[in-house]
Enzyme design. Structure first.
Site, PDB file in Angstrom:
ATOM      1  N   LYS A  58     -11.140  33.381  11.540  1.00 51.75           N
ATOM      2  CA  LYS A  58     -10.222  33.332  12.695  1.00 51.75           C
ATOM      3  C   LYS A  58      -9.854  34.733  13.174  1.00 51.75           C
ATOM      4  CE  LYS A  58     -11.170  29.787  12.202  1.00 51.75           C
ATOM      5  NZ  LYS A  58     -11.877  28.976  11.188  1.00 51.75           N
ATOM      6  N   GLY A 188     -27.809  25.353  11.540  1.00 56.98           N
ATOM      7  CA  GLY A 188     -26.718  24.399  11.383  1.00 56.98           C
ATOM      8  C   GLY A 188     -25.699  24.519  12.502  1.00 56.98           C
ATOM      9  N   ALA A 189     -25.562  23.436  13.301  1.00 54.86           N
ATOM     10  CA  ALA A 189     -24.555  23.418  14.374  1.00 54.86           C
ATOM     11  C   ALA A 189     -23.330  22.654  13.912  1.00 54.86           C
ATOM     12  CB  ALA A 189     -25.141  22.789  15.640  1.00 54.86           C
ATOM     13  N   VAL A 277     -25.506  25.564   6.609  1.00 56.67           N
ATOM     14  CA  VAL A 277     -25.943  24.167   6.528  1.00 56.67           C
ATOM     15  C   VAL A 277     -25.007  23.316   5.666  1.00 56.67           C
ATOM     16  CG1 VAL A 277     -28.372  24.679   6.971  1.00 56.67           C
ATOM     17  CG2 VAL A 277     -27.513  24.731   4.626  1.00 56.67           C
ATOM     18  N   ARG A 279     -21.477  22.978   2.762  1.00 54.64           N
ATOM     19  CA  ARG A 279     -20.947  23.519   1.512  1.00 54.64           C
ATOM     20  C   ARG A 279     -21.062  22.461   0.419  1.00 54.64           C
ATOM     21  NH1 ARG A 279     -18.299  28.137   2.007  1.00 54.64           N
ATOM     22  NH2 ARG A 279     -16.918  27.740   0.228  1.00 54.64           N
ATOM     23  N   ASP A 319     -11.722  20.965  -2.007  1.00 52.10           N
ATOM     24  CA  ASP A 319     -13.123  20.798  -1.594  1.00 52.10           C
ATOM     25  C   ASP A 319     -13.993  20.155  -2.677  1.00 52.10           C
ATOM     26  OD1 ASP A 319     -12.536  22.035   0.779  1.00 52.10           O
ATOM     27  OD2 ASP A 319     -14.029  23.622   0.585  1.00 52.10           O
ATOM     28  N   ALA A 327      -8.996  23.172   4.382  1.00 55.21           N
ATOM     29  CA  ALA A 327      -7.936  23.809   3.607  1.00 55.21           C
ATOM     30  C   ALA A 327      -6.680  22.943   3.563  1.00 55.21           C
ATOM     31  CB  ALA A 327      -7.625  25.176   4.215  1.00 55.21           C
ATOM     32  N   HIS A 451       7.898  21.539  30.425  1.00 57.48           N
ATOM     33  CA  HIS A 451       7.004  21.852  31.532  1.00 57.48           C
ATOM     34  C   HIS A 451       7.170  23.312  31.913  1.00 57.48           C
ATOM     35  CE1 HIS A 451       4.747  21.442  35.246  1.00 57.48           C
ATOM     36  NE2 HIS A 451       5.715  22.120  35.844  1.00 57.48           N
TER      37      HIS A 451
HETATM   38  P1  FAD Z   1     -11.540  27.269  -2.505  1.00 54.85           P
HETATM   39  O1  FAD Z   1     -10.798  27.848  -1.369  1.00 54.85           O
HETATM   40  O2  FAD Z   1     -13.013  27.338  -2.497  1.00 54.85           O
HETATM   41  O3  FAD Z   1     -10.962  27.997  -3.787  1.00 54.85           O
HETATM   42  C1  FAD Z   1     -11.409  27.743  -5.076  1.00 54.85           C
HETATM   43  C2  FAD Z   1     -11.070  28.926  -5.947  1.00 54.85           C
HETATM   44  O4  FAD Z   1     -11.323  28.587  -7.304  1.00 54.85           O
HETATM   45  C3  FAD Z   1     -11.913  30.163  -5.652  1.00 54.85           C
HETATM   46  O5  FAD Z   1     -11.100  31.305  -5.646  1.00 54.85           O
HETATM   47  C4  FAD Z   1     -12.895  30.197  -6.823  1.00 54.85           C
HETATM   48  O6  FAD Z   1     -13.327  31.509  -7.142  1.00 54.85           O
HETATM   49  C5  FAD Z   1     -12.026  29.646  -7.939  1.00 54.85           C
HETATM   50  N1  FAD Z   1     -12.766  29.055  -9.050  1.00 54.85           N
HETATM   51  C6  FAD Z   1     -13.769  28.143  -9.016  1.00 54.85           C
HETATM   52  N2  FAD Z   1     -14.143  27.794 -10.249  1.00 54.85           N
HETATM   53  C7  FAD Z   1     -13.365  28.514 -11.092  1.00 54.85           C
HETATM   54  C8  FAD Z   1     -13.279  28.599 -12.507  1.00 54.85           C
HETATM   55  N3  FAD Z   1     -14.052  27.866 -13.289  1.00 54.85           N
HETATM   56  N4  FAD Z   1     -12.375  29.436 -13.025  1.00 54.85           N
HETATM   57  C9  FAD Z   1     -11.586  30.190 -12.225  1.00 54.85           C
HETATM   58  N5  FAD Z   1     -11.614  30.149 -10.902  1.00 54.85           N
HETATM   59  C10 FAD Z   1     -12.494  29.321 -10.344  1.00 54.85           C
HETATM   60  N6  FAD Z   1     -10.944  25.052   6.532  1.00 54.85           N
HETATM   61  C11 FAD Z   1      -9.952  24.774   7.385  1.00 54.85           C
HETATM   62  O7  FAD Z   1      -9.153  23.868   7.132  1.00 54.85           O
HETATM   63  N7  FAD Z   1      -9.798  25.478   8.554  1.00 54.85           N
HETATM   64  C12 FAD Z   1     -10.656  26.465   8.899  1.00 54.85           C
HETATM   65  O8  FAD Z   1     -10.505  27.079   9.957  1.00 54.85           O
HETATM   66  C13 FAD Z   1     -11.714  26.773   8.020  1.00 54.85           C
HETATM   67  N8  FAD Z   1     -12.591  27.751   8.311  1.00 54.85           N
HETATM   68  C14 FAD Z   1     -13.567  28.066   7.423  1.00 54.85           C
HETATM   69  C15 FAD Z   1     -14.444  29.084   7.754  1.00 54.85           C
HETATM   70  C16 FAD Z   1     -15.446  29.432   6.877  1.00 54.85           C
HETATM   71  C17 FAD Z   1     -16.401  30.557   7.246  1.00 54.85           C
HETATM   72  C18 FAD Z   1     -15.565  28.761   5.633  1.00 54.85           C
HETATM   73  C19 FAD Z   1     -16.635  29.157   4.644  1.00 54.85           C
HETATM   74  C20 FAD Z   1     -14.693  27.741   5.294  1.00 54.85           C
HETATM   75  C21 FAD Z   1     -13.684  27.377   6.193  1.00 54.85           C
HETATM   76  N9  FAD Z   1     -12.805  26.345   5.921  1.00 54.85           N
HETATM   77  C22 FAD Z   1     -11.821  26.037   6.807  1.00 54.85           C
HETATM   78  C23 FAD Z   1     -12.883  25.560   4.673  1.00 54.85           C
HETATM   79  C24 FAD Z   1     -11.827  26.045   3.680  1.00 54.85           C
HETATM   80  O9  FAD Z   1     -12.041  27.404   3.405  1.00 54.85           O
HETATM   81  C25 FAD Z   1     -11.908  25.205   2.416  1.00 54.85           C
HETATM   82  O10 FAD Z   1     -11.766  23.843   2.772  1.00 54.85           O
HETATM   83  C26 FAD Z   1     -10.805  25.567   1.449  1.00 54.85           C
HETATM   84  O11 FAD Z   1     -10.844  26.931   1.108  1.00 54.85           O
HETATM   85  C27 FAD Z   1     -10.929  24.727   0.182  1.00 54.85           C
HETATM   86  O12 FAD Z   1      -9.886  25.020  -0.668  1.00 54.85           O
HETATM   87  P2  FAD Z   1      -9.985  24.802  -2.230  1.00 54.85           P
HETATM   88  O13 FAD Z   1      -8.694  25.283  -2.789  1.00 54.85           O
HETATM   89  O14 FAD Z   1     -10.418  23.439  -2.540  1.00 54.85           O
HETATM   90  O15 FAD Z   1     -11.174  25.742  -2.740  1.00 54.85           O
HETATM   91  P1  AMP Z   2     -21.767  21.139   8.300  1.00 49.13           P
HETATM   92  O1  AMP Z   2     -22.154  20.311   7.107  1.00 49.13           O
HETATM   93  O2  AMP Z   2     -20.818  20.479   9.245  1.00 49.13           O
HETATM   94  O3  AMP Z   2     -21.348  22.533   7.928  1.00 49.13           O
HETATM   95  O4  AMP Z   2     -23.102  21.323   9.158  1.00 49.13           O
HETATM   96  C1  AMP Z   2     -24.311  21.787   8.633  1.00 49.13           C
HETATM   97  C2  AMP Z   2     -25.414  21.402   9.601  1.00 49.13           C
HETATM   98  O5  AMP Z   2     -26.647  21.991   9.187  1.00 49.13           O
HETATM   99  C3  AMP Z   2     -25.661  19.893   9.667  1.00 49.13           C
HETATM  100  O6  AMP Z   2     -25.444  19.457  10.977  1.00 49.13           O
HETATM  101  C4  AMP Z   2     -27.123  19.746   9.237  1.00 49.13           C
HETATM  102  O7  AMP Z   2     -27.798  18.759   9.986  1.00 49.13           O
HETATM  103  C5  AMP Z   2     -27.709  21.125   9.530  1.00 49.13           C
HETATM  104  N1  AMP Z   2     -28.916  21.437   8.738  1.00 49.13           N
HETATM  105  C6  AMP Z   2     -29.119  21.256   7.406  1.00 49.13           C
HETATM  106  N2  AMP Z   2     -30.363  21.673   7.024  1.00 49.13           N
HETATM  107  C7  AMP Z   2     -30.982  22.139   8.153  1.00 49.13           C
HETATM  108  C8  AMP Z   2     -32.280  22.714   8.438  1.00 49.13           C
HETATM  109  N3  AMP Z   2     -33.223  22.894   7.503  1.00 49.13           N
HETATM  110  N4  AMP Z   2     -32.556  23.083   9.726  1.00 49.13           N
HETATM  111  C9  AMP Z   2     -31.637  22.907  10.703  1.00 49.13           C
HETATM  112  N5  AMP Z   2     -30.408  22.378  10.492  1.00 49.13           N
HETATM  113  C10 AMP Z   2     -30.062  21.998   9.245  1.00 49.13           C
END
Ligand code: FAD
Ligand code: AMP
Length: 478
Positions: A58, A188-189, A277, A279, A319, A327, A451
């Site tokens: 962001k 990936g879109a 593609v 997570r 997640d 998040a 408004h």
């Molecule tokens: P995580 O945030 O993945 O945190 C898990 C933590 O546990 C990490 O620090 C990891 O190192 C630690 N960990 C794992 N295993 C162990 C272990 N065995 N011992 C110690 N530590 C460990 N979500 C939104 O809602 N809004 C957004 O705008 C958004 N934008 C995103 C943009 C990007 C580029 C990405 C990659 C993700 C985005 N997300 C967004 C998704 C969001 O980041 C995740 O849904 C969220 O972080 C998940 O939270 P979590 O606590 O489950 O896990």
């Molecule tokens: P998301 O799971 O919402 O992050 O989106 C990931 C996107 O990547 C999905 O829409 C998938 O269809 C797409 N995707 C996965 N594998 C491939 C690939 N080999 N080529 C093009 N798109 C892909």
């Protein structure tokens, strides 16, 4: 330090840190183990979200949007600023500063609320024992009354496009380019691919998004998805649907990406390739063989509706468990589990999880899409309102998109709200609140909105469900 805790949380992402802070606030002796390190090598609680996800993305989306606004849209509102340029290093440094401030903030919250922070790795053993290994490699076995697993997720990588040091990267790498590449491919879109593609497209890269599916954003309301596709294309993003990436060869001229479409095998050469593609849940090394906690076929930790695993007093959130990888969904699960451990009985309402794509305009939605309702044969009514006739959107010169409210045809209860437009991420919260309270479209229609605001489009769309939108021509409906 004691080796015994009321609660041990593994993972300090949004799900884990919310859980840890709330259990500590509720008087439980809590420790949180997290292995993330920041760019400075120091512990960086906050997980994916703060370090390499929501926040840094962001920061770049907001910065790149300001750039486009200044360059392309200021003259229309009577502001001339001359040549507008991008300083990538400064933009990245600011993003890193925001991340550092926020991870430091979580560390401060842990301290202030009495959470014992344990930087390093956690592993669940049998009988709620947790093996803790510090970053320096010392291992201790801790005992907990309750364990909360919050290990989060990591990017999926696909065999055709193995990551390289800097040519083929995942979302983390795409947040750290040190210049604006001339040509970028995004595989990936999905939400992440479109957001990162937008950042670099705005900053000047030629972006091509390669998406395997024929349908664009299938989880989004079809009308909103269609309009979003057109708008992103009009911004210069090339979005190829029905395009499966089959290989990538890094070379001195960039990466040659091969892909398959209905026209056969083709190739495009890009300077950087972003693999976005999806997570996967991250549970590597998390569970000892006899921990008793089970994974499903996709690798998610198995939990029930209240995030309890198969082992008593062991929970999993965020997640790494079923449901959308967002998040705020993890945060609410963390709070729910913490409060249940302390004796309350809250629930997470999975029907009211908002989703947002932070493109411009933003896409935001909650509840059912029209295509879902159609497929299940439900009786529904729709009201919609375009930002093109919103006074505030016109005043701000930001008029693309619409709000769409879908309500039950009989009871009028709101079933879904879908927004494409400026500040959709903020407006959607009002729809979530309405749905949490079981509101009807008429309830929203009877509510007074300030408004001029963009939120009035939601008001009008809600009125539109009964054909009563005021700023629309509608003579027949009663
Ligand atoms: P995580 O945030 O993945 O945190 C898990 C933590 O546990 C990490 O620090 C990891 O190192 C630690 N960990 C794992 N295993 C162990 C272990 N065995 N011992 C110690 N530590 C460990 N979500 C939104 O809602 N809004 C957004 O705008 C958004 N934008 C995103 C943009 C990007 C580029 C990405 C990659 C993700 C985005 N997300 C967004 C998704 C969001 O980041 C995740 O849904 C969220 O972080 C998940 O939270 P979590 O606590 O489950 O896990
Ligand atoms: P998301 O799971 O919402 O992050 O989106 C990931 C996107 O990547 C999905 O829409 C998938 O269809 C797409 N995707 C996965 N594998 C491939 C690939 N080999 N080529 C093009 N798109 C892909």
């Amino acid at each position: 330090m004691s080796d015994s805790f009321d609660v041990i949380v593994i993972g300090a992402g949004p799900a884990g840190y919310h859980a840890a802070i709330r259990t500590a606030q509720l008087g439980l002796n809590t420790a949180c183990i997290d292995k993330s390190l920041g760019k400075d090598g120091e512990p960086a609680p906050g997980g994916t979200c703060l370090n390499v996800g929501c926040i840094p993305s962001k920061a770049l989306l907001d910065a790149s949007h300001k750039f486009v606004d200044a360059r392309d849209h200021f003259p229309a509102v009577g502001i001339n600023v001359g040549e507008v340029t991008v300083d990538v290093a400064a933009m990245m440094a600011r993003k890193d500063e925001v991340v550092k401030g926020l991870t430091g903030g979580v560390a401060g919250l842990f301290k202030g609320n009495g959470v014992t922070s344990l930087p390093g790795t956690g592993r669940l053993l049998a009988d709620r024992r947790v093996e803790y290994t510090s970053h320096s490699g010392e291992t201790r076995v801790l005992q907990a009354e309750h364990v909360i697993l919050a290990p989060g997720s990591v990017p999926v990588d696909i065999p055709p496009t193995p990551l390289t040091d800097d040519l083929i990267v995942d979302s983390t790498g795409a947040l750290d380019f040190d210049h604006v590449p001339e040509r970028i491919g995004v595989i990936g879109a999905g939400v992440i691919g479109l957001e990162l593609g937008s950042v670099w497209n705005r900053l000047g890269s030629e972006v091509v998004v390669l998406e395997m599916l024929e349908e664009f954003l299938p989880m989004v309301d079809a009308r909103i998805a269609r309009d979003t596709l057109k708008i992103l294309q009009s911004q210069g993003m090339q979005i190829l649907l029905g395009t499966r990436v089959t290989g990538a060869t890094p070379g001195k001229d960039g990466v040659a990406v091969s892909y398959q479409t209905s026209d056969g095998e083709q190739t495009v050469t890009v300077d950087k390739l972003i693999v976005a593609v999806g997570r996967r849940p991250f549970t590597d090394g998390l569970l000892a063989d006899d921990s008793g906690v089970n994974l499903n076929e996709q690798g998610f930790l198995i939990v029930n509706d209240t995030c309890a695993t198969d082992i008593e007093n062991v929970y999993a959130v965020g997640d790494a468990v079923r449901g959308p990888m967002l998040a705020h969904k993890g945060m609410e699960e963390g709070i729910m589990v913490a409060e249940r451990i302390a004796g309350s009985k809250p629930l997470v309402n999975y029907d009211c999880v908002p989703s947002v794509i932070y493109t411009h305009p933003e896409v935001a939605w909650v509840g059912k899409t029209e295509q879902e309702l159609k497929a299940s044969g439900e009786d529904y009514r729709v009201g919609s309102f375009p930002f093109a006739v919103s006074g505030r959107a016109l005043a701000a010169n930001d008029t693309q998109g619409m709000v769409k409210v879908i309500a039950d045809g009989e009871t009028d209860r709101i079933l879904g709200v879908h927004i494409l437009g400026p500040q959709a991420s903020e407006i959607i919260a009002q729809a979530v609140i309405a749905m949490e309270f079981g509101a009807c479209a008429e309830d929203l229609g009877l509510t007074m909105f300030a408004h001029p605001t963009l939120s009035e489009a939601l008001h009008e769309a809600a009125l539109g469900v009964a054909g009563h939108a005021v700023h629309m021509v509608n003579r027949k409906r009663k």
